[in-house]
Write a protein that holds these residues in place. Structure first.
Motif, PDB file in Angstrom:
ATOM      1  N   UNK A 188       0.994  -1.093  -0.163  1.00  0.00           N
ATOM      2  CA  UNK A 188      -0.134  -0.189   0.269  1.00  0.00           C
ATOM      3  C   UNK A 188       0.833   1.263   0.291  1.00  0.00           C
ATOM      4  N   UNK A 189       0.534   2.515   0.021  1.00  0.00           N
ATOM      5  CA  UNK A 189       1.427   3.584  -0.262  1.00  0.00           C
ATOM      6  C   UNK A 189       1.201   4.210   0.865  1.00  0.00           C
ATOM      7  N   UNK A 190       1.800   5.197   1.439  1.00  0.00           N
ATOM      8  CA  UNK A 190       2.159   5.484   3.044  1.00  0.00           C
ATOM      9  C   UNK A 190       0.452   6.479   3.329  1.00  0.00           C
ATOM     10  N   UNK A 191       0.083   5.936   4.371  1.00  0.00           N
ATOM     11  CA  UNK A 191      -1.132   7.163   4.480  1.00  0.00           C
ATOM     12  C   UNK A 191      -2.660   6.150   3.965  1.00  0.00           C
ATOM     13  N   UNK A 192      -1.961   4.893   3.475  1.00  0.00           N
ATOM     14  CA  UNK A 192      -3.874   4.142   3.086  1.00  0.00           C
ATOM     15  C   UNK A 192      -3.815   3.133   4.579  1.00  0.00           C
ATOM     16  N   UNK A 193      -5.051   2.124   4.233  1.00  0.00           N
ATOM     17  CA  UNK A 193      -5.155   1.217   5.566  1.00  0.00           C
ATOM     18  C   UNK A 193      -5.179  -0.010   5.124  1.00  0.00           C
ATOM     19  N   UNK A 194      -4.802  -0.886   6.151  1.00  0.00           N
ATOM     20  CA  UNK A 194      -4.897  -2.761   5.808  1.00  0.00           C
ATOM     21  C   UNK A 194      -5.673  -3.625   6.888  1.00  0.00           C
ATOM     22  N   UNK A 195      -6.060  -3.729   6.534  1.00  0.00           N
ATOM     23  CA  UNK A 195      -6.810  -5.135   8.083  1.00  0.00           C
ATOM     24  C   UNK A 195      -5.591  -6.315   7.535  1.00  0.00           C
ATOM     25  N   UNK A 196      -5.314  -6.788   9.236  1.00  0.00           N
ATOM     26  CA  UNK A 196      -4.953  -8.381   9.504  1.00  0.00           C
ATOM     27  C   UNK A 196      -5.842  -9.230   9.984  1.00  0.00           C
ATOM     28  N   UNK A 197      -5.692 -10.671   9.557  1.00  0.00           N
ATOM     29  CA  UNK A 197      -6.926 -11.356  10.292  1.00  0.00           C
ATOM     30  C   UNK A 197      -5.708 -12.424  11.013  1.00  0.00           C
ATOM     31  N   UNK A 235      -9.337  -6.386  27.650  1.00  0.00           N
ATOM     32  CA  UNK A 235      -7.585  -5.620  27.564  1.00  0.00           C
ATOM     33  C   UNK A 235      -7.484  -6.075  26.055  1.00  0.00           C
ATOM     34  N   UNK A 236      -6.714  -4.960  25.750  1.00  0.00           N
ATOM     35  CA  UNK A 236      -6.073  -4.945  25.644  1.00  0.00           C
ATOM     36  C   UNK A 236      -4.657  -3.926  25.111  1.00  0.00           C
ATOM     37  N   UNK A 237      -3.826  -3.693  24.288  1.00  0.00           N
ATOM     38  CA  UNK A 237      -2.421  -3.737  24.236  1.00  0.00           C
ATOM     39  C   UNK A 237      -1.453  -3.260  22.603  1.00  0.00           C
ATOM     40  N   UNK A 238      -0.458  -1.941  22.832  1.00  0.00           N
ATOM     41  CA  UNK A 238      -0.545  -2.003  21.824  1.00  0.00           C
ATOM     42  C   UNK A 238       1.336  -1.062  22.351  1.00  0.00           C
ATOM     43  N   UNK A 239       2.104  -1.289  21.159  1.00  0.00           N
ATOM     44  CA  UNK A 239       2.856   0.171  21.411  1.00  0.00           C
ATOM     45  C   UNK A 239       2.804   1.029  21.017  1.00  0.00           C
ATOM     46  N   UNK A 240       3.746   1.904  21.672  1.00  0.00           N
ATOM     47  CA  UNK A 240       3.568   3.457  22.087  1.00  0.00           C
ATOM     48  C   UNK A 240       3.640   4.135  20.105  1.00  0.00           C
ATOM     49  N   UNK A 241       4.506   3.238  19.012  1.00  0.00           N
ATOM     50  CA  UNK A 241       4.450   4.817  17.567  1.00  0.00           C
ATOM     51  C   UNK A 241       2.960   3.795  16.743  1.00  0.00           C
ATOM     52  N   UNK A 242       2.148   3.013  17.552  1.00  0.00           N
ATOM     53  CA  UNK A 242       1.274   2.286  16.602  1.00  0.00           C
ATOM     54  C   UNK A 242      -0.249   3.004  17.466  1.00  0.00           C
ATOM     55  N   UNK A 243      -0.158   3.814  18.640  1.00  0.00           N
ATOM     56  CA  UNK A 243      -1.359   3.466  19.357  1.00  0.00           C
ATOM     57  C   UNK A 243      -2.096   5.682  18.553  1.00  0.00           C
ATOM     58  N   UNK A 244      -3.454   4.452  19.021  1.00  0.00           N
ATOM     59  CA  UNK A 244      -4.312   5.758  17.740  1.00  0.00           C
ATOM     60  C   UNK A 244      -4.444   5.707  16.397  1.00  0.00           C
ATOM     61  N   UNK A 245      -3.275   4.619  15.702  1.00  0.00           N
ATOM     62  CA  UNK A 245      -3.002   4.123  14.433  1.00  0.00           C
ATOM     63  C   UNK A 245      -4.172   2.626  13.972  1.00  0.00           C
ATOM     64  N   UNK A 246      -3.364   1.772  15.293  1.00  0.00           N
ATOM     65  CA  UNK A 246      -3.777   0.387  15.018  1.00  0.00           C
ATOM     66  C   UNK A 246      -4.942   0.209  15.937  1.00  0.00           C
ATOM     67  N   UNK A 247      -5.809  -0.264  15.636  1.00  0.00           N
ATOM     68  CA  UNK A 247      -6.616  -1.207  16.369  1.00  0.00           C
ATOM     69  C   UNK A 247      -6.951  -2.836  16.231  1.00  0.00           C
ATOM     70  N   UNK A 248      -6.690  -3.254  17.818  1.00  0.00           N
ATOM     71  CA  UNK A 248      -7.175  -4.550  17.514  1.00  0.00           C
ATOM     72  C   UNK A 248      -8.197  -4.964  17.983  1.00  0.00           C
ATOM     73  N   UNK A 249      -8.313  -6.687  17.877  1.00  0.00           N
ATOM     74  CA  UNK A 249     -10.643  -6.743  18.489  1.00  0.00           C
ATOM     75  C   UNK A 249      -9.872  -8.440  17.490  1.00  0.00           C
ATOM     76  N   UNK A 250     -11.591  -8.533  18.109  1.00  0.00           N
ATOM     77  CA  UNK A 250     -11.472 -10.449  18.508  1.00  0.00           C
ATOM     78  C   UNK A 250     -13.317 -10.775  17.618  1.00  0.00           C
ATOM     79  N   UNK A 251     -13.130 -11.047  16.731  1.00  0.00           N
ATOM     80  CA  UNK A 251     -14.211 -11.573  15.575  1.00  0.00           C
ATOM     81  C   UNK A 251     -14.933 -12.562  16.712  1.00  0.00           C
ATOM     82  N   UNK A 252     -16.138 -12.385  17.225  1.00  0.00           N
ATOM     83  CA  UNK A 252     -15.669 -13.810  17.745  1.00  0.00           C
ATOM     84  C   UNK A 252     -16.736 -14.973  17.222  1.00  0.00           C
ATOM     85  N   UNK A 253     -16.967 -14.806  16.435  1.00  0.00           N
ATOM     86  CA  UNK A 253     -18.435 -16.013  15.642  1.00  0.00           C
ATOM     87  C   UNK A 253     -17.095 -17.043  14.653  1.00  0.00           C
TER      88      UNK A 253
END
Length: 126
Positions: free
Chosen positions: A12-21, A57-75
């Motif tokens: 991707x280009x800088x500024x874009x988004x991606x979602x990892x699974x 509870x979620x945890x982040x390294x400082x350099x990604x706080x505010x840009x990355x979000x971790x979550x669970x897809x329960x189903x």
């Protein structure tokens, strides 16, 4: 033991988004912390983000706080990493990993984890 399979990487280009699974299968998942690590060429594997299996509870390294979000897809027993405002320095192979009953700051060290996925490449260009 758990089995983990990552997907969603790309270029991707800088500024874009991606979602990892990260699809997780195995026993005792309820006691787990699942985290994302990344490793760039010539650098050590580093912690990116983690989540307890119940999502409390979620945890982040400082350099990604505010840009990355971790979550669970329960189903789907899947852990997602939504990455926004990507930067060139986010380029790396991203791995998901599982550990049982760990705490901060131990969960930020890759040696704490026994189960790993195969990794997915994320490349961010300027």
């Amino acid at each position: 033991q758990a089995q983990l399979v990552e997907s969603g990487g790309g270029s991707v280009q800088a500024g874009d988004s991606l979602t990892l699974s990260c699809a997780v299968a195995g026993r005792t998942l309820g006691m787990s912390i699942v985290s994302w690590f990344r490793q760039a060429p010539g650098k050590e594997r580093e912690f990116v983000s983690g989540i307890t299996w119940n999502g409390a509870h979620t945890y982040y390294r400082d350099s990604v706080k505010g840009r990355f979000t971790i979550s669970r897809a329960d189903a789907k027993d899947t852990v997602l990493l939504q990455m926004n405002s990507l930067k060139v320095e986010d380029t790396a192979v991203y791995y998901c990993a599982r550990t049982l009953a760990s705490r901060d700051p131990q969960l930020r060290f890759w040696r704490t984890y026994s189960d790993w996925g195969q990794g997915t490449q994320v490349t961010v260009s300027s």
